[in-house]
Design an enzyme around this catalytic site. Structure first.
Site, PDB file in Angstrom:
ATOM      1  N   ALA A  25       8.839 -15.089   7.672  1.00 21.61           N
ATOM      2  CA  ALA A  25       8.765 -16.518   7.658  1.00 21.61           C
ATOM      3  C   ALA A  25      10.086 -17.025   6.965  1.00 21.61           C
ATOM      4  O   ALA A  25      10.823 -16.285   6.244  1.00 21.61           O
ATOM      5  CB  ALA A  25       7.445 -17.039   6.849  1.00 21.61           C
ATOM      6  N   GLY A  27      11.536 -20.491   4.670  1.00 22.34           N
ATOM      7  CA  GLY A  27      11.207 -21.436   3.891  1.00 22.34           C
ATOM      8  C   GLY A  27      12.618 -22.406   3.664  1.00 22.34           C
ATOM      9  O   GLY A  27      13.530 -21.983   3.861  1.00 22.34           O
ATOM     10  N   GLY A  28      12.336 -23.346   2.558  1.00 23.51           N
ATOM     11  CA  GLY A  28      13.616 -24.097   2.130  1.00 23.51           C
ATOM     12  C   GLY A  28      14.284 -23.399   1.221  1.00 23.51           C
ATOM     13  O   GLY A  28      15.461 -23.758   1.229  1.00 23.51           O
ATOM     14  N   MET A  29      13.883 -22.442   0.550  1.00 24.71           N
ATOM     15  CA  MET A  29      14.723 -21.739  -0.796  1.00 24.71           C
ATOM     16  C   MET A  29      15.077 -20.356  -0.085  1.00 24.71           C
ATOM     17  O   MET A  29      16.026 -19.592  -0.561  1.00 24.71           O
ATOM     18  CB  MET A  29      14.011 -21.842  -1.776  1.00 24.71           C
ATOM     19  CG  MET A  29      13.868 -23.203  -2.485  1.00 24.71           C
ATOM     20  SD  MET A  29      13.189 -23.261  -4.250  1.00 24.71           S
ATOM     21  CE  MET A  29      11.525 -23.186  -3.754  1.00 24.71           C
ATOM     22  N   ALA A  30      14.229 -19.735   0.721  1.00 26.25           N
ATOM     23  CA  ALA A  30      14.516 -18.296   0.824  1.00 26.25           C
ATOM     24  C   ALA A  30      13.687 -17.941   2.537  1.00 26.25           C
ATOM     25  O   ALA A  30      12.766 -18.554   3.027  1.00 26.25           O
ATOM     26  CB  ALA A  30      13.776 -17.473  -0.076  1.00 26.25           C
ATOM     27  N   THR A  31      13.893 -16.715   2.828  1.00 24.33           N
ATOM     28  CA  THR A  31      13.597 -16.112   4.042  1.00 24.33           C
ATOM     29  C   THR A  31      12.647 -14.833   3.586  1.00 24.33           C
ATOM     30  O   THR A  31      13.424 -14.024   2.604  1.00 24.33           O
ATOM     31  CB  THR A  31      14.694 -16.014   4.934  1.00 24.33           C
ATOM     32  OG1 THR A  31      15.317 -16.997   5.455  1.00 24.33           O
ATOM     33  CG2 THR A  31      13.838 -15.414   6.120  1.00 24.33           C
ATOM     34  N   VAL A  32      11.560 -14.694   4.158  1.00 28.24           N
ATOM     35  CA  VAL A  32      10.739 -13.177   3.942  1.00 28.24           C
ATOM     36  C   VAL A  32      10.776 -12.520   5.016  1.00 28.24           C
ATOM     37  O   VAL A  32      10.530 -12.855   6.250  1.00 28.24           O
ATOM     38  CB  VAL A  32       9.493 -13.946   3.448  1.00 28.24           C
ATOM     39  CG1 VAL A  32       8.328 -12.688   3.139  1.00 28.24           C
ATOM     40  CG2 VAL A  32       9.340 -14.856   2.331  1.00 28.24           C
ATOM     41  N   LYS A  47      11.856 -11.249  -0.255  1.00 29.69           N
ATOM     42  CA  LYS A  47      12.368 -12.704  -0.330  1.00 29.69           C
ATOM     43  C   LYS A  47      13.850 -12.706  -0.578  1.00 29.69           C
ATOM     44  O   LYS A  47      14.082 -12.453  -1.766  1.00 29.69           O
ATOM     45  CB  LYS A  47      11.546 -13.369  -1.204  1.00 29.69           C
ATOM     46  CG  LYS A  47      11.673 -15.131  -1.131  1.00 29.69           C
ATOM     47  CD  LYS A  47      10.870 -15.545  -2.174  1.00 29.69           C
ATOM     48  CE  LYS A  47       9.386 -15.676  -1.762  1.00 29.69           C
ATOM     49  NZ  LYS A  47       9.301 -16.588  -0.745  1.00 29.69           N
ATOM     50  N   ASP A 141       5.099 -25.227  -8.178  1.00 27.90           N
ATOM     51  CA  ASP A 141       5.125 -25.365  -6.695  1.00 27.90           C
ATOM     52  C   ASP A 141       3.802 -24.713  -6.032  1.00 27.90           C
ATOM     53  O   ASP A 141       4.090 -24.108  -5.013  1.00 27.90           O
ATOM     54  CB  ASP A 141       6.356 -24.712  -6.043  1.00 27.90           C
ATOM     55  CG  ASP A 141       6.707 -25.261  -4.547  1.00 27.90           C
ATOM     56  OD1 ASP A 141       6.275 -26.340  -4.321  1.00 27.90           O
ATOM     57  OD2 ASP A 141       7.251 -24.719  -3.920  1.00 27.90           O
TER      58      ASP A 141
END
Length: 654
Positions: A25, A27-32, A47, A141
């Protein structure tokens, strides 16, 4: 979840250990990514922080601090953090890989959850968050994207039996802290953001309680409470409006879930439970009272939006006097027929009641029915409020096995809690229980016991070979550290050589551990003097700036007298100038009389003495002295000598 195969990191090897297998996935801050730890042969999640944040030194420092804190959170409902590192300038976390889906994906598929499922998911979420709160960490969060739900072990689709794990503790705080110099910066998901985060007030664990309450609202209704055209509009609605009761959107929801949402989402933090642990206690009590009733309703989930900064309130928030914007209301339906606008249904009902009470017999029947109903209500009320409860038995001071047997004998279940360290109570003995002895407990209910963990002892960790700045920090978690700098020929300067006590030694918290840290190579190394005569060995060592220490003579039949048999330190050992070298010297074989070689030809005499394993020094007088005869010798003839001993003969022509 879709796995991207075109990602440039696919197949990459991080830190010589983690092989990227695919993207999970973004996201706004990181990729997993999911990856394989080739050292331990296990699947992990990685991450990787986006390059935007990786270029920020303040973020990198905060990220490293938060990662250390997160790694210490050990709980079945927390996604474990195993490692951290940097790949091509991008920091990353290595985490537990959870085989399941996010709560966001489940809500997208099912729209909403039954109350029993929603409370079961929330209970495990709060259990994880409460561990962080006890460690002084605020998640900041909490949202469905950060809640992972593993499939129930029994294979059913009911989430009551699922395992829930919470991820991304501290990540939002690391990003926000790196941007504190930007006015009004807010890193959070606006659909779940607590009012105090929007207004810039002090933020503590109650902000996570608020976000968890919004997640509960969404699980029950299929939508978040507020939406708007701009993220900032959504954020300020948390400040200016109360979260509506879920039952207003989904008919038939029990009042207890309305109360839970209201308690968790009060705009004033002082009105909420003080932390996730306090909220967890309320949710557990609600689950117990909920029973197995299910509720059916269908609403559609709404997407959440992220806001990078909140720097102004919506225009309507600045109206004179703080007035709220005009709201639209649905017109009320006009009353249908009947007297005074009363519906015909009410007239019919009144007429039927009048007919039933027209005769004495009917009145008696109605009275008997009313009494019967009253008795049933009283009995039911007694059972619900009092009758189903009993006094909790005492399991204190019993061993775990005996406590479990006693609870089973009395018809109760037993759950083992986290445990308590004790220097006086034997290990695996019950120290605390909930409910306490004599406390209120549902018949057949469960008693949670906390066992003694015995004395609080921690093993000295293996830190030899680590950089001191890293190894000392892990040691300081439980112990005091005494750093001793020493030379090492095997480890560079600044690396840990060893510890005292040794690795694995069990020590109480606060004990002192000596840590020897390398200050580089030794300034000099010991030469070899084995096989040399004691006098020659002494000269060699002193020439190197070393000193002969202890000299020990030992019997040896095969080596000449005064020959060095052993040295300590050994050849090549690192030492400092002035260090002592201890020697073991041969006593030589048993002695024999010195031969008489007076008047012998000097050459013949020398050969004879050497044949008897003596070392011969020839002293000459005159030009032809060495070709002359022996005119003196030392030792004198007949004196005891030993093999290898040095003797002297004087030679001259006349």
């Amino acid at each position: 979840m879709d796995t991207m195969v075109a990602d440039p990191l696919n197949g990459a090897l991080l830190d010589g250990r983690y092989r990227i297998r695919g993207r999970v996935a973004r996201g706004g801050m990181a990729t997993v990514y999911h990856a394989t730890d080739e050292r331990l042969e296990r699947t992990v999640a990685i991450k990787i922080i986006h390059p935007t944040y990786a270029r920020d030194n303040r973020f990198l420092a905060r990220f490293a601090d938060e990662a250390k804190t997160i790694a210490r959170l050990t709980h079945p409902n927390v996604v474990a953090v195993y490692d951290q590192g940097i790949h091509d300038g991008m920091p990353y976390l290595v985490m537990e890989y959870v085989r399941g889906r996010t709560l966001r994906e489940i809500l997208a598929e099912r729209r909403r959850l039954e109350p029993a499922e929603a409370l079961a998911v929330l209970e495990q979420m709060l259990a994880a968050i409460s561990i962080a709160h006890r460690a002084g960490l605020v998640h900041r969060d909490v949202k469905p994207e950060n809640v992972l739900v593993a499939a129930p072990p029994n294979g059913s689709g009911n989430l009551v039996d699922a395992v829930v794990k919470v991820a991304d503790f501290g990540l939002a705080r690391a990003v926000e802290a790196s941007a504190e110099d930007q006015h009004g910066q807010l890193m959070a998901t606006v659909a779940y953001v607590a009012p105090e985060l929007v207004t810039g007030s002090h933020v503590d664990s109650r902000a996570d309680v608020y976000s968890a309450g919004i997640v509960l609202f969404e699980m029950l209704t299929g939508r978040v409470p507020y939406d708007g055209e701009r993220p900032v509009d959504v954020a300020w609605q948390h400040v200016d409006r109360d979260v509506p009761a879920p039952s207003k959107l989904v008919a038939g929801l029990p009042p207890l879930v309305d109360e839970l949402v209201a308690r968790a989402t009060r705009r004033d933090p002082g009105g909420r439970p003080m932390d996730a642990g306090a909220m967890l206690a309320e949710v557990s009590a609600a689950r117990e009272d909920l029973g197995t009733q299910t509720f059916v309703a269908h609403v559609f989930a709404q997407p959440t939006m992220e806001i990078a900064a909140v720097d102004q309130r919506p225009n309507w928030a600045r109206l004179p006097g703080g007035a709220a914007p005009p709201t639209r209301t649905m017109p009320r339906a006009a009353p249908a027929g009947g007297r005074g606008g009363r519906p015909p249904l009410m007239d019919n009902l009144r007429a039927r009641v009048a007919r039933l009470t027209a005769t004495e017999r009917n009145r008696r029947k109605l009275l008997a029915a009313a009494v019967a109903i009253g008795v049933v209500v009283l009995i039911s009320g007694y059972w619900v409020g009092i009758g189903r409860y009993t006094d909790a038995p005492s399991l204190l001071n019993l061993t775990q096995a005996n406590a479990a047997a006693e609870a089973k004998r009395l018809g109760f279940g037993m759950k083992v809690g986290s445990g308590i360290f004790s220097d006086t109570v034997p290990k695996d003995t019950v120290m605390q229980q909930n409910p306490a002895p004599g406390g209120r407990l549902v018949r057949g209910g469960e008693i949670t016991v906390n066992l003694s963990l015995g004395p609080e002892l921690y093993p000295v960790p293996e830190i030899a070979g680590q950089l001191a700045s890293v190894g000392l920090e892990s040691l300081k978690e439980h112990f005091k550290v005494q750093q001793i700098n020493d030379y090492s020929d095997t480890l560079p300067k600044g690396y840990i050589i060893s510890t005292d006590p040794a690795v694995g030694t069990q020590l109480p918290p606060g004990a002192t551990v000596k840590v020897y840290v390398s200050k580089g190579d030794y300034p000099m190394h010991v030469p070899t003097v084995v096989g040399k005569n004691i006098n020659e060995a002494r000269a060699i060592l002193e020439a190197e700036g070393l000193v002969v220490g202890k000299v020990e003579y030992v019997d040896n039949q095969s080596r000449p007298r005064d020959e060095v048999l052993e040295q300590d330190p050994a050849q090549g050992a690192g030492v400092v100038k002035g260090a002592k070298v201890n020697l073991k010297i041969s006593n030589g074989p048993p002695g024999f009389p010195m031969p008489d070689v007076n008047n012998w030809n000097c050459g013949d005499a020398k050969r004879e003495l050497e044949r008897q394993n003596l070392r011969v020094q020839v002293q000459t007088e005159g030009f032809f002295g060495e070709n002359g005869n022996v005119r003196g010798q030392q030792p004198a003839p007949g004196q005891p000598v030993q093999m290898g001993q040095e003797v002297v003969i004087q030679c001259r022509l006349f």
